[in-house]
Design a protein around this motif. Sequence first.
Motif, PDB file in Angstrom:
ATOM      1  N   ALA A  75       0.543  -1.289  -0.108  1.00 30.02           N
ATOM      2  CA  ALA A  75       0.200   0.022   0.069  1.00 30.02           C
ATOM      3  C   ALA A  75       0.636   1.288   0.216  1.00 30.02           C
ATOM      4  O   ALA A  75       0.752   2.049  -0.500  1.00 30.02           O
ATOM      5  CB  ALA A  75      -1.355  -0.245   0.801  1.00 30.02           C
ATOM      6  N   PHE A  76       1.957   0.858   0.871  1.00 28.45           N
ATOM      7  CA  PHE A  76       2.166   2.147   0.842  1.00 28.45           C
ATOM      8  C   PHE A  76       3.580   2.888  -0.396  1.00 28.45           C
ATOM      9  O   PHE A  76       3.622   3.503  -0.825  1.00 28.45           O
ATOM     10  CB  PHE A  76       3.889   2.081   2.018  1.00 28.45           C
ATOM     11  N   LEU A  77       3.928   1.604  -0.870  1.00 30.64           N
ATOM     12  CA  LEU A  77       4.543   1.348  -2.576  1.00 30.64           C
ATOM     13  C   LEU A  77       3.885   1.840  -3.737  1.00 30.64           C
ATOM     14  O   LEU A  77       4.068   2.684  -4.043  1.00 30.64           O
ATOM     15  CB  LEU A  77       5.261   0.089  -2.800  1.00 30.64           C
ATOM     16  N   GLY A  78       2.140   1.258  -3.855  1.00 27.12           N
ATOM     17  CA  GLY A  78       1.140   2.045  -4.056  1.00 27.12           C
ATOM     18  C   GLY A  78       1.296   3.606  -4.838  1.00 27.12           C
ATOM     19  O   GLY A  78       0.982   4.699  -5.249  1.00 27.12           O
ATOM     20  N   LEU A  97      -5.676   2.065 -12.224  1.00 27.82           N
ATOM     21  CA  LEU A  97      -4.917   1.369 -12.031  1.00 27.82           C
ATOM     22  C   LEU A  97      -3.378   1.030 -10.978  1.00 27.82           C
ATOM     23  O   LEU A  97      -3.570  -0.173  -9.908  1.00 27.82           O
ATOM     24  CB  LEU A  97      -3.801   0.347 -12.791  1.00 27.82           C
ATOM     25  N   ILE A  98      -2.950   1.648 -10.461  1.00 25.87           N
ATOM     26  CA  ILE A  98      -2.590   2.097  -9.759  1.00 25.87           C
ATOM     27  C   ILE A  98      -2.968   2.407  -8.324  1.00 25.87           C
ATOM     28  O   ILE A  98      -2.997   1.403  -7.041  1.00 25.87           O
ATOM     29  CB  ILE A  98      -1.394   3.161  -9.443  1.00 25.87           C
ATOM     30  N   ILE A  99      -3.642   2.984  -8.109  1.00 22.58           N
ATOM     31  CA  ILE A  99      -4.414   3.430  -6.974  1.00 22.58           C
ATOM     32  C   ILE A  99      -5.723   2.008  -6.351  1.00 22.58           C
ATOM     33  O   ILE A  99      -5.927   1.675  -5.428  1.00 22.58           O
ATOM     34  CB  ILE A  99      -5.823   4.603  -7.333  1.00 22.58           C
ATOM     35  N   VAL A 100      -5.942   1.315  -7.823  1.00 21.27           N
ATOM     36  CA  VAL A 100      -6.723   0.308  -7.506  1.00 21.27           C
ATOM     37  C   VAL A 100      -5.894  -0.880  -6.600  1.00 21.27           C
ATOM     38  O   VAL A 100      -6.203  -1.369  -5.922  1.00 21.27           O
ATOM     39  CB  VAL A 100      -7.508  -0.159  -8.418  1.00 21.27           C
ATOM     40  N   PHE A 101      -4.835  -1.546  -7.285  1.00 18.44           N
ATOM     41  CA  PHE A 101      -3.452  -1.626  -6.644  1.00 18.44           C
ATOM     42  C   PHE A 101      -3.277  -1.215  -5.277  1.00 18.44           C
ATOM     43  O   PHE A 101      -3.398  -2.240  -3.880  1.00 18.44           O
ATOM     44  CB  PHE A 101      -2.138  -1.815  -7.255  1.00 18.44           C
ATOM     45  N   THR A 102      -3.320   0.224  -5.294  1.00 15.68           N
ATOM     46  CA  THR A 102      -2.888   0.217  -3.631  1.00 15.68           C
ATOM     47  C   THR A 102      -4.273  -0.488  -2.565  1.00 15.68           C
ATOM     48  O   THR A 102      -3.870  -0.796  -1.117  1.00 15.68           O
ATOM     49  CB  THR A 102      -3.222   1.185  -3.276  1.00 15.68           C
ATOM     50  N   LEU A 103      -5.762  -0.034  -2.871  1.00 13.76           N
ATOM     51  CA  LEU A 103      -6.479   0.058  -1.866  1.00 13.76           C
ATOM     52  C   LEU A 103      -6.528  -1.924  -2.380  1.00 13.76           C
ATOM     53  O   LEU A 103      -7.581  -2.127  -0.507  1.00 13.76           O
ATOM     54  CB  LEU A 103      -8.347   0.797  -3.432  1.00 13.76           C
ATOM     55  N   ILE A 104      -6.718  -2.838  -3.029  1.00 15.99           N
ATOM     56  CA  ILE A 104      -6.347  -3.884  -3.073  1.00 15.99           C
ATOM     57  C   ILE A 104      -5.477  -3.939  -1.659  1.00 15.99           C
ATOM     58  O   ILE A 104      -5.705  -4.822  -0.779  1.00 15.99           O
ATOM     59  CB  ILE A 104      -5.963  -4.681  -4.310  1.00 15.99           C
ATOM     60  N   CYS A 105      -4.531  -3.739  -1.354  1.00 15.56           N
ATOM     61  CA  CYS A 105      -3.110  -3.619  -0.604  1.00 15.56           C
ATOM     62  C   CYS A 105      -4.108  -3.202   0.976  1.00 15.56           C
ATOM     63  O   CYS A 105      -4.021  -4.400   2.029  1.00 15.56           O
ATOM     64  CB  CYS A 105      -1.547  -3.710  -0.701  1.00 15.56           C
ATOM     65  N   LEU A 106      -4.627  -2.099   0.901  1.00 13.78           N
ATOM     66  CA  LEU A 106      -5.201  -2.199   2.142  1.00 13.78           C
ATOM     67  C   LEU A 106      -6.392  -2.668   2.938  1.00 13.78           C
ATOM     68  O   LEU A 106      -6.599  -2.947   4.307  1.00 13.78           O
ATOM     69  CB  LEU A 106      -5.498  -0.557   2.191  1.00 13.78           C
ATOM     70  N   ARG A 111      -9.253  -6.559   6.470  1.00 12.50           N
ATOM     71  CA  ARG A 111      -9.630  -8.035   6.005  1.00 12.50           C
ATOM     72  C   ARG A 111      -8.934  -8.793   7.472  1.00 12.50           C
ATOM     73  O   ARG A 111     -10.037  -9.889   8.107  1.00 12.50           O
ATOM     74  CB  ARG A 111     -10.034  -8.301   4.892  1.00 12.50           C
ATOM     75  N   ARG A 112      -7.217  -8.761   7.509  1.00 10.50           N
ATOM     76  CA  ARG A 112      -6.850  -9.841   8.620  1.00 10.50           C
ATOM     77  C   ARG A 112      -6.698  -8.585  10.220  1.00 10.50           C
ATOM     78  O   ARG A 112      -6.419  -9.162  11.201  1.00 10.50           O
ATOM     79  CB  ARG A 112      -5.489  -9.105   8.394  1.00 10.50           C
ATOM     80  N   LEU A 113      -7.523  -7.422  10.103  1.00  8.76           N
ATOM     81  CA  LEU A 113      -7.616  -6.225  11.218  1.00  8.76           C
ATOM     82  C   LEU A 113      -8.672  -6.816  11.398  1.00  8.76           C
ATOM     83  O   LEU A 113      -9.181  -7.534  13.179  1.00  8.76           O
ATOM     84  CB  LEU A 113      -7.031  -5.212  10.996  1.00  8.76           C
ATOM     85  N   VAL A 114     -10.039  -7.089  10.459  1.00 13.60           N
ATOM     86  CA  VAL A 114     -11.429  -7.818  11.358  1.00 13.60           C
ATOM     87  C   VAL A 114     -11.360  -9.256  11.790  1.00 13.60           C
ATOM     88  O   VAL A 114     -11.585  -9.318  12.712  1.00 13.60           O
ATOM     89  CB  VAL A 114     -12.232  -7.359   9.944  1.00 13.60           C
ATOM     90  N   THR A 136      -7.049   2.914   4.622  1.00 17.00           N
ATOM     91  CA  THR A 136      -8.343   2.659   3.852  1.00 17.00           C
ATOM     92  C   THR A 136      -9.529   2.996   4.161  1.00 17.00           C
ATOM     93  O   THR A 136      -9.797   2.788   2.263  1.00 17.00           O
ATOM     94  CB  THR A 136      -8.611   0.582   4.247  1.00 17.00           C
ATOM     95  N   ALA A 137     -10.441   3.581   4.806  1.00 13.59           N
ATOM     96  CA  ALA A 137     -11.450   4.661   4.276  1.00 13.59           C
ATOM     97  C   ALA A 137     -11.066   5.523   2.861  1.00 13.59           C
ATOM     98  O   ALA A 137     -12.424   5.615   2.008  1.00 13.59           O
ATOM     99  CB  ALA A 137     -11.886   5.241   5.473  1.00 13.59           C
ATOM    100  N   TRP A 138      -9.971   6.244   3.134  1.00 13.94           N
ATOM    101  CA  TRP A 138      -9.646   7.407   2.651  1.00 13.94           C
ATOM    102  C   TRP A 138      -9.640   7.043   1.233  1.00 13.94           C
ATOM    103  O   TRP A 138      -9.602   7.394  -0.034  1.00 13.94           O
ATOM    104  CB  TRP A 138      -8.117   8.434   2.953  1.00 13.94           C
ATOM    105  N   LEU A 139      -9.126   5.734   0.995  1.00 16.04           N
ATOM    106  CA  LEU A 139      -8.102   5.264  -0.139  1.00 16.04           C
ATOM    107  C   LEU A 139      -9.469   4.832  -1.306  1.00 16.04           C
ATOM    108  O   LEU A 139      -9.690   4.649  -2.426  1.00 16.04           O
ATOM    109  CB  LEU A 139      -7.222   4.374  -0.595  1.00 16.04           C
TER     110      LEU A 139
END
Length: 242
Positions: A75-78, A97-106, A111-114, A136-139
Amino acid sequence: MIFQIGATFLPALGIGEEIGSRSDATRTLVTPAGWAFAIWGPLFAGTVAFAIYQALPAQRRDDLLNSIAWPAAGAFLGNGLWAIYTQLYALSAISVLIIVFTLICLLTVYRRLVAFRRDFVTAERWLVVLPLSALTAWLTAATIVNISASLKFYGVGSGQANIVLATGVVLVGGVIASLAIGRGRGNPIYAAVFLWALTAIYASGGQVAPAIAYATIVSGVLVIVTTLFKLRDVGNRRHWLG
């Protein structure tokens, strides 16, 4: 983490244009009011705090951090790649495409926090859960805005069609956020940040087109109701609030 922050300073070195200028060039009815982007200050501060915390020797075998390390790094890389591309080029399909990749990472982190089974300790709530849930929410909101801006960049939608498209984008965004909150056990941090984005859209596009204003209100109500409904459960409240 350093990369995602440092990448935003290219215009100060005479390279490319500021992200704000790129955004203004493809501004749409779903682009939030300018003051909303001040949230990047706390978001960046939160990621710095997270990076320092996870780098401490005592955290090397932390089960929570080990489960989210790679998607958080992605996410930070994205974020950094998106900033560089946008400043050098524009809010085009590549930026989407880049921001979607970042959002998928976040969302993977989210999901793992949940799903994390033990209770978060205080440091984890403040230095892991808070900054990464907020980012995650902002992205989520930023991805929707970026898609809308990219469509304008390619000349898609104008006049009444633009209003209809923007209204649909806001409503779809509200549904997506509500699903994320519902499946995320009523994460109040995610909800609060997404409501911040909706408020900024209302203050901008909502003042131009009543349909946008109504769409932000409907989306906001949906987010609030979903959050409160999920937080009725004691287990969910304990998971996020302690």
